[in-house]
Design a protein around this motif. Structure first.
Motif, PDB file in Angstrom:
ATOM      1  N   TYR A   6       0.830  -0.657  -0.329  1.00  0.00           N
ATOM      2  CA  TYR A   6      -0.100   0.314  -0.241  1.00  0.00           C
ATOM      3  C   TYR A   6       0.860   0.709  -0.177  1.00  0.00           C
ATOM      4  N   VAL A  39      -7.929  -4.305  -2.229  1.00  0.00           N
ATOM      5  CA  VAL A  39      -8.366  -3.535  -0.413  1.00  0.00           C
ATOM      6  C   VAL A  39      -8.732  -4.595   0.302  1.00  0.00           C
ATOM      7  N   LEU A  40      -7.399  -3.636   1.207  1.00  0.00           N
ATOM      8  CA  LEU A  40      -7.527  -4.231   3.037  1.00  0.00           C
ATOM      9  C   LEU A  40      -8.240  -3.726   3.726  1.00  0.00           C
ATOM     10  N   GLU A  41      -9.264  -4.411   4.124  1.00  0.00           N
ATOM     11  CA  GLU A  41     -10.659  -3.488   5.245  1.00  0.00           C
ATOM     12  C   GLU A  41      -9.861  -4.240   6.303  1.00  0.00           C
ATOM     13  N   GLY A  42     -10.308  -3.162   7.270  1.00  0.00           N
ATOM     14  CA  GLY A  42     -10.518  -4.098   8.438  1.00  0.00           C
ATOM     15  C   GLY A  42      -9.364  -2.414   9.058  1.00  0.00           C
ATOM     16  N   HIS A  44      -6.830   0.819   7.928  1.00  0.00           N
ATOM     17  CA  HIS A  44      -7.397   2.314   7.107  1.00  0.00           C
ATOM     18  C   HIS A  44      -5.382   3.231   7.374  1.00  0.00           C
ATOM     19  N   HIS A  58     -10.613   1.461   5.944  1.00  0.00           N
ATOM     20  CA  HIS A  58      -9.836   0.408   4.606  1.00  0.00           C
ATOM     21  C   HIS A  58      -8.763   1.111   3.572  1.00  0.00           C
ATOM     22  N   GLU A  60      -5.914   0.757  -0.013  1.00  0.00           N
ATOM     23  CA  GLU A  60      -6.359   0.584  -1.643  1.00  0.00           C
ATOM     24  C   GLU A  60      -5.321   0.289  -2.200  1.00  0.00           C
ATOM     25  N   ILE A 136     -10.041  -8.472   9.362  1.00  0.00           N
ATOM     26  CA  ILE A 136      -8.809  -7.675   8.840  1.00  0.00           C
ATOM     27  C   ILE A 136      -9.034  -8.785   7.547  1.00  0.00           C
ATOM     28  N   THR A 141     -10.022  -5.803  -6.530  1.00  0.00           N
ATOM     29  CA  THR A 141     -10.881  -5.005  -6.822  1.00  0.00           C
ATOM     30  C   THR A 141     -11.375  -5.187  -8.497  1.00  0.00           C
TER      31      THR A 141
END
Length: 142
Positions: A6, A39-42, A44, A58, A60, A136, A141
């Motif tokens: 990221y 995308v990594l959820e959980g 930022h 989240h 990108e 997480i 995407t």
């Protein structure tokens, strides 16, 4: 193995340098190691001397496909042995196997925004606690 990137490792030239890919040697592995956006959820992104992550939201990024030797090179680049970053494994939604994610210690990276990590004996323990909660994961995407 997949690695979610990221920050600086989203740059192809940086990845080639870190992984010591010789683009002039045709016998070397294809330097196109990226396997699409994700995308990594959980978690930022927060900014410090280098980007890192904090709980919630989240971020990108991209998926990078590496072998064991390349993963060791990434660990050295990220300073895992010195505690600058820690590498954790999170589930990959629709991906084979877990996805590695590097999370930097906000105190060591000079992050000025509040990072709400739970209490724990060490930064590694606090990150692992959040990851163990199961909220997480990485998803493609495309």
């Amino acid at each position: 193995m997949y690695v979610f990137v990221y920050g600086t490792l989203t740059e192809p030239n940086r990845v080639q340098d870190v992984l010591a890919v010789d683009t002039s040697d045709s016998s070397q592995r294809d330097p196109s190691l990226f396997d699409g956006p994700a995308v990594l959820e959980g978690l930022h992104r927060v900014e410090g001397r280098y980007p890192t992550l904090a709980p919630g939201g989240h971020v990108e990024g991209r998926l990078l496909c590496v072998d064991d030797q390349e993963l060791e090179r990434l660990d050295r680049y990220e300073g895992v042995d010195t505690g600058l970053y820690t590498r954790v494994s999170v589930p990959g939604d629709g991906l084979e196997g877990p996805v590695a994610v590097y999370v930097g210690d906000p105190d060591r990276l000079g992050v000025s925004t509040e990072c709400e990590w739970p209490s724990g004996a060490s930064f590694v323990d606090r990150v692992q606690t959040v990851c163990d909660r199961g909220e997480i994961y990485v998803r493609r995407t495309e």
